[in-house]
Design a protein around this motif. Structure first.
Motif, PDB file in Angstrom:
ATOM      1  N   ILE A 159       0.825  -1.199   0.000  1.00 38.41           N
ATOM      2  CA  ILE A 159       0.000   0.000   0.000  1.00 38.41           C
ATOM      3  C   ILE A 159       0.860   1.249   0.000  1.00 38.41           C
ATOM      4  O   ILE A 159       0.615   2.221  -0.695  1.00 38.41           O
ATOM      5  CB  ILE A 159      -0.955  -0.010   1.210  1.00 38.41           C
ATOM      6  N   THR A 160       1.934   1.197   0.787  1.00 40.35           N
ATOM      7  CA  THR A 160       2.837   2.351   0.858  1.00 40.35           C
ATOM      8  C   THR A 160       3.472   2.616  -0.491  1.00 40.35           C
ATOM      9  O   THR A 160       3.543   3.764  -0.951  1.00 40.35           O
ATOM     10  CB  THR A 160       3.928   2.098   1.918  1.00 40.35           C
ATOM     11  N   GLN A 161       3.876   1.527  -1.185  1.00 41.18           N
ATOM     12  CA  GLN A 161       4.493   1.703  -2.482  1.00 41.18           C
ATOM     13  C   GLN A 161       3.487   2.216  -3.505  1.00 41.18           C
ATOM     14  O   GLN A 161       3.789   3.107  -4.305  1.00 41.18           O
ATOM     15  CB  GLN A 161       5.100   0.378  -2.948  1.00 41.18           C
ATOM     16  N   ALA A 162       2.251   1.658  -3.456  1.00 47.39           N
ATOM     17  CA  ALA A 162       1.235   2.069  -4.422  1.00 47.39           C
ATOM     18  C   ALA A 162       0.814   3.502  -4.199  1.00 47.39           C
ATOM     19  O   ALA A 162       0.541   4.239  -5.142  1.00 47.39           O
ATOM     20  CB  ALA A 162       0.021   1.146  -4.326  1.00 47.39           C
ATOM     21  N   SER A 163       0.794   3.921  -2.932  1.00 46.61           N
ATOM     22  CA  SER A 163       0.312   5.265  -2.629  1.00 46.61           C
ATOM     23  C   SER A 163       1.285   6.330  -3.092  1.00 46.61           C
ATOM     24  O   SER A 163       0.950   7.496  -3.183  1.00 46.61           O
ATOM     25  CB  SER A 163       0.066   5.406  -1.116  1.00 46.61           C
ATOM     26  N   SER A 164       2.521   5.955  -3.424  1.00 50.45           N
ATOM     27  CA  SER A 164       3.497   6.941  -3.901  1.00 50.45           C
ATOM     28  C   SER A 164       3.305   7.255  -5.376  1.00 50.45           C
ATOM     29  O   SER A 164       3.908   8.189  -5.894  1.00 50.45           O
ATOM     30  CB  SER A 164       4.916   6.423  -3.662  1.00 50.45           C
ATOM     31  N   GLN A 165       2.503   6.470  -6.085  1.00 56.10           N
ATOM     32  CA  GLN A 165       2.243   6.684  -7.495  1.00 56.10           C
ATOM     33  C   GLN A 165       1.003   7.563  -7.682  1.00 56.10           C
ATOM     34  O   GLN A 165       0.051   7.519  -6.915  1.00 56.10           O
ATOM     35  CB  GLN A 165       2.026   5.335  -8.193  1.00 56.10           C
ATOM     36  N   MET A 166       1.020   8.360  -8.740  1.00 51.65           N
ATOM     37  CA  MET A 166      -0.151   9.191  -9.053  1.00 51.65           C
ATOM     38  C   MET A 166      -1.267   8.300  -9.592  1.00 51.65           C
ATOM     39  O   MET A 166      -1.027   7.383 -10.390  1.00 51.65           O
ATOM     40  CB  MET A 166       0.238  10.248 -10.084  1.00 51.65           C
ATOM     41  N   TYR A 167      -2.489   8.553  -9.174  1.00 56.71           N
ATOM     42  CA  TYR A 167      -3.625   7.783  -9.662  1.00 56.71           C
ATOM     43  C   TYR A 167      -4.870   8.681  -9.696  1.00 56.71           C
ATOM     44  O   TYR A 167      -4.896   9.779  -9.138  1.00 56.71           O
ATOM     45  CB  TYR A 167      -3.873   6.537  -8.807  1.00 56.71           C
ATOM     46  N   ILE A 168      -5.909   8.189 -10.376  1.00 61.23           N
ATOM     47  CA  ILE A 168      -7.164   8.946 -10.559  1.00 61.23           C
ATOM     48  C   ILE A 168      -8.275   8.231  -9.803  1.00 61.23           C
ATOM     49  O   ILE A 168      -8.405   7.004  -9.897  1.00 61.23           O
ATOM     50  CB  ILE A 168      -7.541   9.045 -12.051  1.00 61.23           C
ATOM     51  N   SER A 169      -9.086   8.998  -9.090  1.00 57.15           N
ATOM     52  CA  SER A 169     -10.233   8.412  -8.380  1.00 57.15           C
ATOM     53  C   SER A 169     -11.498   9.216  -8.703  1.00 57.15           C
ATOM     54  O   SER A 169     -11.552  10.417  -8.450  1.00 57.15           O
ATOM     55  CB  SER A 169      -9.978   8.413  -6.870  1.00 57.15           C
ATOM     56  N   PRO A 170     -12.508   8.564  -9.295  1.00 59.35           N
ATOM     57  CA  PRO A 170     -13.791   9.234  -9.537  1.00 59.35           C
ATOM     58  C   PRO A 170     -14.522   9.441  -8.207  1.00 59.35           C
ATOM     59  O   PRO A 170     -14.416   8.618  -7.296  1.00 59.35           O
ATOM     60  CB  PRO A 170     -14.547   8.262 -10.436  1.00 59.35           C
ATOM     61  N   ASP A 171     -15.265  10.539  -8.087  1.00 60.71           N
ATOM     62  CA  ASP A 171     -16.041  10.740  -6.860  1.00 60.71           C
ATOM     63  C   ASP A 171     -17.295   9.871  -6.908  1.00 60.71           C
ATOM     64  O   ASP A 171     -17.647   9.315  -7.951  1.00 60.71           O
ATOM     65  CB  ASP A 171     -16.367  12.222  -6.654  1.00 60.71           C
ATOM     66  N   PRO A 172     -18.012   9.705  -5.783  1.00 64.97           N
ATOM     67  CA  PRO A 172     -19.134   8.753  -5.727  1.00 64.97           C
ATOM     68  C   PRO A 172     -20.270   9.057  -6.692  1.00 64.97           C
ATOM     69  O   PRO A 172     -21.027   8.168  -7.049  1.00 64.97           O
ATOM     70  CB  PRO A 172     -19.620   8.869  -4.272  1.00 64.97           C
ATOM     71  N   PHE A 173     -20.431  10.304  -7.128  1.00 66.68           N
ATOM     72  CA  PHE A 173     -21.560  10.665  -7.989  1.00 66.68           C
ATOM     73  C   PHE A 173     -21.182  10.668  -9.462  1.00 66.68           C
ATOM     74  O   PHE A 173     -21.942  11.128 -10.304  1.00 66.68           O
ATOM     75  CB  PHE A 173     -22.088  12.046  -7.598  1.00 66.68           C
TER      76      PHE A 173
END
Length: 369
Positions: free
Chosen positions: A25-39
């Protein structure tokens, strides 16, 4: 049986797995990623794609349609230094980029479905991330009723919400309702029964709660609540009082019948024992004749509720009619076996006394005179 050693081994395995997950998780969290909001991802609503873990010194964010960041599929870019944006070939006029790099798509459409790639260009680094956006259509529930016509305070109406969703809400007269004495919602929440329907119970509508802030509603179903007649009254010129309309031969007489009801009530008139051939609410006698004297009855009927009421007046001449108190009488001493007479000229016409009270009054007047 000694279970301490197996338990110890199991505990050690769980600790090892948890450590590996934490590291991942620590390694993955260092990478940029996109998260859609709930709506995000519903037709007609806005979609927001948020950039996480972007470099701190980003100078430009650029969004692209597809899984790569070529100039041909550029939607829009945003310069964090000049706070300006530049539109690309894939720009539709509904996209906006915020200073955080998030992409806002207004009024999402089904053809917005697909991959979206963001490129964050920093001073010493450039990172990319891709996300799949799927735009869906909200389920619109259907609604049906067993009848759209009901008699006021008599009939019941049952409505069914046609949906597979279990989170159903009911609206009566544009107001959300729950079960109470006159309204019952079934255990599966898909059926609403209204007893003793009122005019305010229309329209009916059901809805399903997609999110806490978004409710998709069915079409409106309007009820026709029928009622009446609740009264029938004849107004006339000259004015009638206590059912007596005094008029001169040759004068004009107007009678108009008033009532209420939904749908509109129908009118019928009876003159003495003859049914008149018209169905209007008014009668006009331009020049009163002896043959037009007598009793006129207005009958009002509601074809939907089957309720019938009537009112009537007695047309008679002024001659021989005297006023006693607030009642119109002929000569009060002329009483024959519960009848009161009307004698215009040499003709004699008889009208039965309507109430025992009138008879008693006549008897008392006869004693006085």
């Amino acid at each position: 049986m000694d279970l301490s050693r197996p338990r110890c081994r199991l505990w050690r395995k769980l600790v090892l797995v948890a450590s590996l997950l934490a590291c991942g998780i620590t390694q993955a969290s260092s990478q940029m990623y996109i998260s859609p909001d709930p709506f995000t991802g519903f037709k007609g609503f806005r979609s927001l794609l948020t950039v996480n873990n972007a470099p701190k010194d980003v100078q430009e964010y650029s969004w692209h349609r597809g899984a790569n960041d070529t100039e041909e599929n550029l939607i829009i870019s945003y310069n964090t230094t000049s706070h300006s944006q530049q539109n690309g070939p894939m720009y539709s006029g509904r996209e906006t980029v915020f200073g955080t790099g998030a992409l806002l798509i207004k009024d999402s459409q089904l053809n917005d479905t697909g991959n979206y790639t963001v490129r964050a260009a920093a001073v010493n680094d450039t990172q990319r991330a891709t996300v799949w956006l799927e735009v869906r259509v909200f389920e619109t529930p259907g609604i049906s009723v067993n009848t759209s016509y009901a008699v006021l305070n008599v009939d019941s109406v049952a409505a069914i919400c046609q949906t597979n969703d279990t989170n159903v809400q009911w609206y009566v007269g544009y107001t959300q309702v729950s079960s109470y004495e006159r309204m019952t919602i079934s255990p599966d929440i898909k059926t609403l029964i209204i007893k003793r329907v009122r005019s305010s119970d229309s329209p009916l509508q059901c809805g399903i709660q997609v999110f806490s802030e978004i409710i998709k509603k069915s079409e409106l179903v309007y009820l026709t609540v029928t009622y009446g007649p609740s009264y029938a009254t004849i107004f006339s010129t000259p004015v009638n009082y206590q059912g007596i309309l005094p008029a001169e031969i040759g004068s004009q007489v107007k009678m108009e019948c008033f009532s209420d009801g939904r749908p509109q009530v129908k009118y019928r008139w009876i003159h003495n024992i003859s049914v008149l051939s018209f169905s209007e609410k008014n009668i006009t006698l331009p020049s009163l004749t002896w043959d037009q004297m007598g009793r006129y009855r207005c009958i009002v009927e509601n074809p939907a509720t089957h309720e019938v009421l009537y009112d009537e007046v007695q047309v008679q001449t002024h001659e021989g009619v005297c006023t006693w108190g607030r009642h119109l009488f002929r000569d009060p001493t002329d009483i024959r076996q519960g009848m009161r007479s009307c004698q215009p000229g040499s003709s004699q016409r008889m009208r039965r006394a309507d109430t025992e009270w009138e008879l008693e009054t006549f008897q008392s007047l006869r004693t006085i005179y």
